[in-house]
Design a protein around this motif. Structure first.
Motif, mmCIF file in Angstrom:
data_model
loop_
_atom_site.group_PDB
_atom_site.id
_atom_site.type_symbol
_atom_site.label_atom_id
_atom_site.label_comp_id
_atom_site.label_asym_id
_atom_site.label_seq_id
_atom_site.Cartn_x
_atom_site.Cartn_y
_atom_site.Cartn_z
ATOM 1 N N CYS A 120 0.839 -1.195 0.000
ATOM 2 C CA CYS A 120 0.000 0.000 0.000
ATOM 3 C C CYS A 120 0.877 1.249 0.000
ATOM 4 C CB CYS A 120 -0.929 -0.004 1.194
ATOM 5 S SG CYS A 120 -0.056 0.136 2.728
ATOM 6 N N ALA A 121 2.180 1.058 0.255
ATOM 7 C CA ALA A 121 3.100 2.201 0.193
ATOM 8 C C ALA A 121 3.177 2.755 -1.238
ATOM 9 C CB ALA A 121 4.481 1.790 0.673
ATOM 10 N N TYR A 143 10.834 3.276 -0.906
ATOM 11 C CA TYR A 143 10.342 1.900 -0.838
ATOM 12 C C TYR A 143 9.092 1.733 -1.705
ATOM 13 C CZ TYR A 143 7.708 -2.063 0.912
ATOM 14 O OH TYR A 143 6.952 -3.202 0.990
ATOM 15 N N TYR A 170 -0.048 -5.356 0.028
ATOM 16 C CA TYR A 170 -0.312 -5.582 1.450
ATOM 17 C C TYR A 170 -0.400 -4.269 2.190
ATOM 18 C CZ TYR A 170 2.591 -9.749 0.428
ATOM 19 O OH TYR A 170 3.195 -10.849 -0.092
ATOM 20 N N THR A 188 12.205 -2.435 12.980
ATOM 21 C CA THR A 188 11.693 -1.059 12.928
ATOM 22 C C THR A 188 10.169 -1.046 13.015
ATOM 23 O OG1 THR A 188 11.476 -1.064 10.528
ATOM 24 C CG2 THR A 188 13.586 -0.318 11.404
ATOM 25 N N HIS A 189 9.558 -2.218 13.027
ATOM 26 C CA HIS A 189 8.093 -2.279 12.982
ATOM 27 C C HIS A 189 7.465 -2.121 14.363
ATOM 28 C CE1 HIS A 189 8.906 -4.360 9.049
ATOM 29 N NE2 HIS A 189 8.180 -3.307 8.735
ATOM 30 N N LEU A 190 6.290 -1.524 14.325
ATOM 31 C CA LEU A 190 5.620 -1.109 15.554
ATOM 32 C C LEU A 190 5.392 -2.251 16.561
ATOM 33 C CD1 LEU A 190 4.098 1.139 17.087
ATOM 34 C CD2 LEU A 190 2.067 0.561 15.760
ATOM 35 N N ILE A 207 6.980 7.066 19.974
ATOM 36 C CA ILE A 207 5.904 7.304 18.997
ATOM 37 C C ILE A 207 6.399 8.350 17.994
ATOM 38 C CG2 ILE A 207 3.549 8.143 18.635
ATOM 39 C CD1 ILE A 207 2.723 6.999 21.249
ATOM 40 N N ARG A 221 -2.910 2.717 10.653
ATOM 41 C CA ARG A 221 -2.585 1.666 9.689
ATOM 42 C C ARG A 221 -3.638 0.564 9.730
ATOM 43 N NH1 ARG A 221 0.071 5.059 8.264
ATOM 44 N NH2 ARG A 221 2.307 5.253 7.961
ATOM 45 N N TYR A 223 -4.002 -3.464 9.533
ATOM 46 C CA TYR A 223 -3.143 -4.633 9.755
ATOM 47 C C TYR A 223 -3.796 -5.893 9.186
ATOM 48 C CZ TYR A 223 -0.415 -1.518 12.577
ATOM 49 O OH TYR A 223 0.379 -0.473 12.964
ATOM 50 N N ARG A 282 8.386 10.471 11.462
ATOM 51 C CA ARG A 282 9.367 9.740 10.654
ATOM 52 C C ARG A 282 9.099 10.097 9.202
ATOM 53 N NH1 ARG A 282 9.117 3.191 10.975
ATOM 54 N NH2 ARG A 282 7.414 3.521 9.523
ATOM 55 N N LEU A 289 -3.667 4.989 6.410
ATOM 56 C CA LEU A 289 -3.717 3.978 5.342
ATOM 57 C C LEU A 289 -4.680 2.867 5.727
ATOM 58 C CD1 LEU A 289 0.108 3.564 4.482
ATOM 59 C CD2 LEU A 289 -1.624 4.726 3.095
HETATM 60 N N1 UFG Z 1 6.098 3.615 14.654
HETATM 61 C C1 UFG Z 1 6.323 4.329 15.819
HETATM 62 N N2 UFG Z 1 7.373 3.970 16.604
HETATM 63 C C2 UFG Z 1 8.193 2.945 16.279
HETATM 64 C C3 UFG Z 1 7.950 2.203 15.090
HETATM 65 C C4 UFG Z 1 6.886 2.591 14.305
HETATM 66 O O1 UFG Z 1 5.626 5.289 16.133
HETATM 67 O O2 UFG Z 1 9.128 2.687 17.039
HETATM 68 C C5 UFG Z 1 5.002 4.042 13.794
HETATM 69 C C6 UFG Z 1 5.465 4.382 12.385
HETATM 70 O O3 UFG Z 1 6.028 5.679 12.330
HETATM 71 C C7 UFG Z 1 4.180 4.202 11.608
HETATM 72 C C8 UFG Z 1 3.492 3.044 12.327
HETATM 73 O O4 UFG Z 1 4.109 2.975 13.614
HETATM 74 O O5 UFG Z 1 3.397 5.341 11.728
HETATM 75 C C9 UFG Z 1 3.685 1.720 11.632
HETATM 76 O O6 UFG Z 1 5.062 1.601 11.344
HETATM 77 P P1 UFG Z 1 5.754 0.261 10.855
HETATM 78 O O7 UFG Z 1 7.198 0.561 10.669
HETATM 79 O O8 UFG Z 1 5.360 -0.875 11.728
HETATM 80 O O9 UFG Z 1 5.059 -0.011 9.457
HETATM 81 P P2 UFG Z 1 4.954 0.918 8.173
HETATM 82 O O10 UFG Z 1 3.517 1.326 8.096
HETATM 83 O O11 UFG Z 1 5.943 1.985 8.112
HETATM 84 O O12 UFG Z 1 5.392 -0.063 7.014
HETATM 85 C C10 UFG Z 1 4.910 -1.365 6.930
HETATM 86 C C11 UFG Z 1 5.868 -2.246 6.141
HETATM 87 C C12 UFG Z 1 5.911 -1.832 4.715
HETATM 88 C C13 UFG Z 1 4.532 -1.688 4.156
HETATM 89 C C14 UFG Z 1 3.729 -0.789 5.010
HETATM 90 C C15 UFG Z 1 2.334 -0.644 4.531
HETATM 91 O O13 UFG Z 1 7.164 -2.192 6.690
HETATM 92 O O14 UFG Z 1 6.610 -2.814 4.004
HETATM 93 O O15 UFG Z 1 3.684 -1.319 6.309
HETATM 94 O O16 UFG Z 1 1.638 0.213 5.396
HETATM 95 F F1 UFG Z 1 4.571 -1.172 2.918
#
Ligand code: UFG
Length: 335
Positions: A120-121, A143, A170, A188-190, A207, A221, A223, A282, A289
């Motif tokens: 979805c990115a 990405y 996804y 790096t994922h939440l 956050i 997001r 999930y 970030r 999304l």
């Molecule tokens: N977040 C925080 N603190 C953290 C980590 C993440 O606040 O320590 C936030 C992020 O900034 C974001 C949200 O939590 O707002 C979700 O972040 P993720 O890193 O878990 O996931 P993303 O949404 O950035 O990305 C993931 C996948 C991608 C995919 C995307 C689709 O890594 O491959 O979802 O939404 F494309």
């Protein structure tokens, strides 16, 4: 006859779980993974594993000559939004340059069916919510851009050479299955990061921004459980194997959860307090999304089986080690 499927990135989180479902359905599976981000332990016994790069022409050519591959499921890619902003060349190199070399090898070997893990990115900041497949694709991070460029390449290969593809976009994958969970280095994922706090491995949860135009100011997001994702790949594969034309599908629950809501849910499920620290936004994060998955429901009969709480519970069980890695091979049926 047993069909043979090549899975690139089959040692990764989503790839290795999909491989298990393929085996259960009676497919013969070949995994190609360079292990730069995947884990060899995640590849089940009974699967032919080839350690190598998708752009290693000699290796890929020889595997395509050795096995009669019916379809390819292409997971192999880098997938960190933040990393892609800091180091775009890594993403252009890996997701595009190598992806294009791979595509050309497939063409040379007359492989005509591919399922591609997109994201979805690719949509960037959507104009309407929930996001349907008709939404304009204007990615706001490298990405998402690399995923979109590869989608475009698939479309061109269809027009020029009749390659049939299913693009699966996804939303955020979560949860654990078969003893496999999210284990990225660096993480790096939440959700996995919140668990590190719950497990005492980190002091607080950061956050990334509380000034987004959302209800509580944090990013929202959608999930999706990794098993529901795997199921969608099986349906897409069946669709292509039965002569389906090229298609694109979004995959999510169709429900948005903010960063704060996820942290609260994790707190509830783990029964651990999660101290938080507010930091700045970030780069590359869209505010909101949420998917419309109506198309894949209607056209392929896909239905999500797992809710947000199931994802967090299964991921938590895995993170705290309740679920031991099951590396046994999966009993195969016949296809
Ligand atoms: N977040 C925080 N603190 C953290 C980590 C993440 O606040 O320590 C936030 C992020 O900034 C974001 C949200 O939590 O707002 C979700 O972040 P993720 O890193 O878990 O996931 P993303 O949404 O950035 O990305 C993931 C996948 C991608 C995919 C995307 C689709 O890594 O491959 O979802 O939404 F494309």
């Amino acid at each position: 006859m047993e069909k043979t499927i090549l899975v690139t990135g089959g040692a990764g989180y989503i790839g290795s779980i999909t491989v298990r479902r393929l085996l259960e359905e009676g497919y013969n599976v070949i995994v190609l993974d360079n292990l730069s981000r995947g884990h060899i332990e995640s590849v089940p016994a009974g699967v032919e594993f080839i350690e190598g790069d998708i752009a290693d022409e000699e290796k890929v050519e020889s595997l395509l000559k050795k096995y009669s591959i019916s379809s390819v499921i292409h997971f192999a890619a880098y997938a960190y939004v933040g990393e892609s902003v800091e180091n775009p060349s890594l993403y252009f190199e890996n997701n595009i340059k190598k992806g294009l070399i791979f595509l050309e090898i497939l063409k040379r070997n007359n492989i005509k069916k591919i399922i591609f893990s997109s994201s979805c990115a690719t949509y960037g900041i959507p104009e309407s919510i929930p996001i349907t497949e008709k939404e304009k694709q204007k990615p706001i991070n490298p990405y998402g851009l690399t995923k979109l460029l590869f989608e475009k390449a698939l479309q061109s290969y269809d027009e020029s050479f009749g390659l049939k593809y299913v693009i699966v976009r996804y939303f955020n994958a979560a949860g654990a299955a078969y003893g496999i969970g999210e284990d990225h280095q660096p993480e790096t994922h939440l959700i996995p990061l919140v668990f590190q706090v719950a497990l005492g491995k980190a002091e607080y949860m950061q956050i990334n921004g509380v000034d987004y135009p959302t209800e509580d100011g944090t990013c929202v997001r959608d999930y999706i459980h990794v098993l529901d994702l795997a199921e969608a790949h099986l349906l897409a594969l069946e669709y292509l194997e039965n002569g389906g034309v090229s298609e694109e599908f979004n995959l999510g629950l169709g429900k948005g959860y903010s960063v704060r809501q996820i942290i609260d849910l994790c707190q509830e499920i783990t029964s651990h307090p999660i101290p938080i620290k507010i930091s700045k936004r970030r780069t590359g994060d869209p505010a909101y999304l949420v998917a419309s998955a109506e198309k894949i429901k209607k056209e392929l009969g896909w239905q999500a089986k797992y809710a947000m709480k199931d994802m967090i519970q299964s991921a938590w069980d895995w993170h705290r080690g309740d679920v031991l890695l099951e590396m046994k091979s999966v009993e195969k049926g016949k296809k």
